[in-house]
Design a protein around this motif. Structure first.
Motif, short mmCIF file in Angstrom:
data_model
loop_
_atom_site.label_atom_id
_atom_site.label_comp_id
_atom_site.label_asym_id
_atom_site.label_seq_id
_atom_site.Cartn_x
_atom_site.Cartn_y
_atom_site.Cartn_z
N VAL A 109 0.71 -0.96 -0.20
CA VAL A 109 -0.08 0.10 -0.53
C VAL A 109 1.13 1.23 0.04
CG1 VAL A 109 -1.75 1.14 1.50
CG2 VAL A 109 -1.76 -1.12 1.28
N LEU A 110 0.75 2.11 -1.04
CA LEU A 110 2.03 3.11 -1.03
C LEU A 110 1.58 3.79 -1.92
CD1 LEU A 110 5.01 2.33 -2.94
CD2 LEU A 110 3.29 0.39 -2.90
N GLU A 111 2.28 5.02 -2.15
CA GLU A 111 1.94 6.18 -3.60
C GLU A 111 3.54 5.82 -4.60
OE1 GLU A 111 -0.94 9.55 -1.51
OE2 GLU A 111 1.86 9.73 -1.69
N VAL A 112 2.40 5.47 -5.83
CA VAL A 112 4.14 5.76 -6.84
C VAL A 112 3.80 7.36 -7.21
CG1 VAL A 112 4.74 5.04 -8.82
CG2 VAL A 112 4.36 3.54 -6.77
N VAL A 113 4.89 8.44 -7.40
CA VAL A 113 4.53 9.26 -8.15
C VAL A 113 5.08 9.34 -9.07
CG1 VAL A 113 5.23 11.99 -7.56
CG2 VAL A 113 5.21 10.73 -5.68
N THR A 114 4.65 9.99 -9.90
CA THR A 114 5.34 10.15 -11.28
C THR A 114 5.63 11.35 -11.73
OG1 THR A 114 3.28 10.19 -12.51
CG2 THR A 114 3.54 7.91 -12.41
N THR A 115 7.13 11.59 -12.34
CA THR A 115 7.80 12.63 -12.42
C THR A 115 7.63 12.81 -14.30
OG1 THR A 115 9.37 12.74 -11.87
CG2 THR A 115 8.10 13.23 -9.80
N GLY A 116 8.20 14.25 -14.66
CA GLY A 116 8.93 13.77 -16.23
C GLY A 116 7.91 13.89 -17.20
N SER A 117 8.38 14.75 -18.17
CA SER A 117 7.56 15.59 -19.32
C SER A 117 7.01 13.76 -20.13
CB SER A 117 8.57 15.76 -20.70
OG SER A 117 9.36 14.64 -20.69
N VAL A 118 7.03 12.88 -19.49
CA VAL A 118 6.08 11.47 -21.02
C VAL A 118 5.22 11.48 -19.80
CG1 VAL A 118 8.29 10.70 -20.97
CG2 VAL A 118 6.92 9.71 -19.37
N TRP A 119 4.55 11.86 -18.74
CA TRP A 119 3.71 11.32 -18.08
C TRP A 119 2.63 12.65 -18.76
CZ3 TRP A 119 3.42 6.70 -17.02
CH2 TRP A 119 4.99 6.66 -15.93
N VAL A 151 -1.69 0.04 -4.87
CA VAL A 151 -0.93 1.23 -5.29
C VAL A 151 -1.26 2.35 -5.98
CG1 VAL A 151 1.22 1.50 -6.63
CG2 VAL A 151 1.27 -0.62 -5.37
N LYS A 152 -0.81 3.94 -5.53
CA LYS A 152 -1.85 4.88 -5.83
C LYS A 152 -0.78 5.41 -6.59
CE LYS A 152 -6.01 6.72 -3.27
NZ LYS A 152 -5.49 7.67 -2.10
N VAL A 153 -1.12 5.41 -8.28
CA VAL A 153 0.25 6.21 -8.81
C VAL A 153 -0.45 7.87 -8.77
CG1 VAL A 153 0.54 6.80 -11.33
CG2 VAL A 153 0.63 4.30 -10.30
N ILE A 154 0.88 9.42 -8.48
CA ILE A 154 0.01 10.04 -8.79
C ILE A 154 0.99 11.09 -8.94
CG2 ILE A 154 -1.44 9.59 -5.98
CD1 ILE A 154 1.13 10.83 -5.19
N PHE A 155 0.35 12.21 -9.67
CA PHE A 155 1.18 12.98 -9.74
C PHE A 155 1.82 13.71 -8.58
CE2 PHE A 155 -1.14 12.66 -13.73
CZ PHE A 155 0.15 12.39 -14.91
N PRO A 156 2.84 14.94 -9.00
CA PRO A 156 3.84 15.06 -7.31
C PRO A 156 3.00 16.14 -6.73
CG PRO A 156 5.39 15.80 -9.47
CD PRO A 156 3.58 15.05 -9.94
N LYS A 157 2.92 16.18 -5.33
CA LYS A 157 1.77 16.94 -4.50
C LYS A 157 2.82 18.23 -4.32
CE LYS A 157 -0.25 13.26 -1.71
NZ LYS A 157 -0.49 11.99 -1.26
N HIS A 158 4.25 17.96 -3.93
CA HIS A 158 4.99 19.26 -4.32
C HIS A 158 5.83 19.59 -5.74
CE1 HIS A 158 2.67 20.54 -0.81
NE2 HIS A 158 2.37 18.96 -0.40
#
Lengths: 324, 324
Positions: free
Chosen positions: A266-276, A297-304
């Motif tokens: 149970v965790l968050e996966v943060v996706t960063t970068g232009s391809v997303w 698993v939660k796939v998220i965009f960055p919070k900060h």
């Protein structure tokens, strides 16, 4: 009031946030690139100094005096002991800088130097646990679990790795177009899209552009946008390239999950970068594929932003010390 | 007696053969690199001049005077009109050289400038018809049929193409080792073989070598030998890399066969380059795979070197003119 600096130093810019002990960003500044291996240590130091100055100049008008009690620098390509020593000496110099309108009360222990994936993870999740799946010009997957154990997959650079990155998507797109052109690969609309987008009379001029004009990794990576567009328009070959990129990022992320969170993922996966943020829905494809094996698993965009993550890490140093 | 010069100019050396009108090589000389796009036109010209001098100095002791009636230069990376004009002016200068112990009777028509794949084909087969499947540091497949029609597949360079080449095999090998190392790929003995062969304490030092020491294409391509060795020793991952390389070269060669010899593919395919002489039996794998679809194609090693092919092409010019 205690203050810390969080710095994100990359290949295109350097961001600095000034954060107070309540996790509040007091101010923020930007300056040029600070990846010292490419641009040299003098220029990198200047960018870091300018970014701090940009952040603190604003702040001193509001609150003064400001004393910095901890600093965290997250820098692209910094991982080896030698790199860390180089950056430590930069921080020493900064403490003697005449330009900065701040005071320093900085025990050696309160100087944290780390790679950029860690600050992206901490900024992205807002805490220190989870995974960052970074796919911009390059790619890397990095995670940290509750026990503080870390795991990295990929990040081997544009020659040896970076699968799933914009650079590799771009190269795969050009290769596919050239194969369609010389008959050794499947037909694809990429030929026409590249020609129109780059205003080429002939696809072979693309080869010209890339080798003779000395296009670098950044210029080539920008072509990923074209492949993404072709995929969104339904081109089969382009979609296969996007799927391959997604698949690699799923495997890399799954490897980190298996290593760090094997008990209960149970965790968050943060996706960063232009391809997303392209039009071919890589984010949705990635999330769907990852959730097949890891539904919690939660796939998220960055919070900060990463610089904020650096600020949080600096703050931890402070709390760690004051808690002693 | 009429004489011609056949010159093979590449990235590591330049070879010149002096050939008489009976296709006999009178003498042969070598000099340094002459790929002018990398080393500059002055150095390239000097290498060509030195190679001619090395060949003709020997010959004038046997036969004199020598008059050159035709010349063919096959040069790596020379295909565009601009390139051909540059090399033409080099040939003009050579005719005024004080260093060369020869006379020239060289109508413009008897100066042939072409890319290196053509001379490799002509030298390799001993005539002008067939296919050359070149896989050294780079890769290209080039063919010419009885009607004189030519077809090229690949040859897009190390960034955009060169599948099946030593460079791409090497890169794939390092990538596979790094993926095994970080857990995102299948286990492979390549990790240990790279470590032992390159005397690395840690596989990550390989990344160091390639990026920080600025290894070029040639240095990286040399690592193909390690992948080849691992495949010969039975490593599954390495064998997959070798099979992928073979498969690309089969597809590329088949594309040229289909384009040029669709009616009745009885022809010779000449294999040139370092990958064919490894221990993993790429040559046998390639031949077996190609013969499944084209049983009448003969896969051969070169009968003569490319400079000899350049000599034959120069001779054709001569016969063409004298036959008028």
């Amino acid at each position: 009031m205690n203050y810390v600096l969080g710095i994100d130093g990359g290949g295109s810019k350097t961001v600095c946030v000034l954060m107070d002990e309540n996790r509040q960003v007091v101010s923020r500044g930007e300056a040029g690139a600070s990846n010292y291996q490419s641009i040299g240590i003098a220029t990198a130091k200047q960018s870091i100094e300018f970014a701090i100055m940009a952040a603190t100049d604003k702040a001193v008008n509001i609150t003064k005096p400001i004393t910095i009690n901890a600093i965290c620098l997250g820098l692209a390509g910094v991982g080896r002991k030698e790199d860390i020593e180089v950056i430590k000496s930069v921080v020493k110099d900064l403490q003697n800088s005449q330009l900065l309108p701040i005071n320093w009360a900085l025990p050696t222990n309160n100087i944290l130097i780390c790679h950029d994936a860690l600050i992206a993870l901490v900024g992205g999740t807002g805490n220190s646990v989870g995974i960052v799946t970074a796919a911009g010009t390059g790619s890397i997957v990095f995670g940290r679990n509750h026990q503080g154990i870390t795991k990295r997959v990929g990040g081997w650079g544009y020659i040896l790795g970076d699968e799933g990155s914009a650079y590799r998507i771009a190269i795969a797109g050009v290769q596919a177009a050239l194969k369609a052109y010389d008959g050794s690969g499947m037909p694809t609309s990429l030929i026409d899209i590249f020609k129109v987008y780059l205003e080429l009379s002939n696809l072979e001029n693309l080869v010209e552009l890339i080798y003779r004009r000395g296009w670098g990794v950044t210029e080539i990576a920008a072509l990923a946008e074209i492949v993404d567009l072709a995929a969104a328009l339904g081109d089969r070959v382009a979609n296969q390239i996007i799927d391959d990129a997604v698949q690699y990022l799923v495997v890399a992320t799954s490897t980190v999950i298996d290593t760090l969170f094997s008990d209960r993922p149970v965790l968050e996966v943060v996706t960063t970068g232009s391809v997303w943020t392209g039009k071919a829905k890589m984010h949705q494809r990635f999330t769907a594929s990852l959730n097949q094996n890891f539904p919690e698993v939660k796939v998220i965009f960055p919070k900060h932003e990463p610089a904020y993550g650096a600020g949080l890490l600096a703050l931890q140093k402070l709390q760690h010390i004051s808690g002693k």
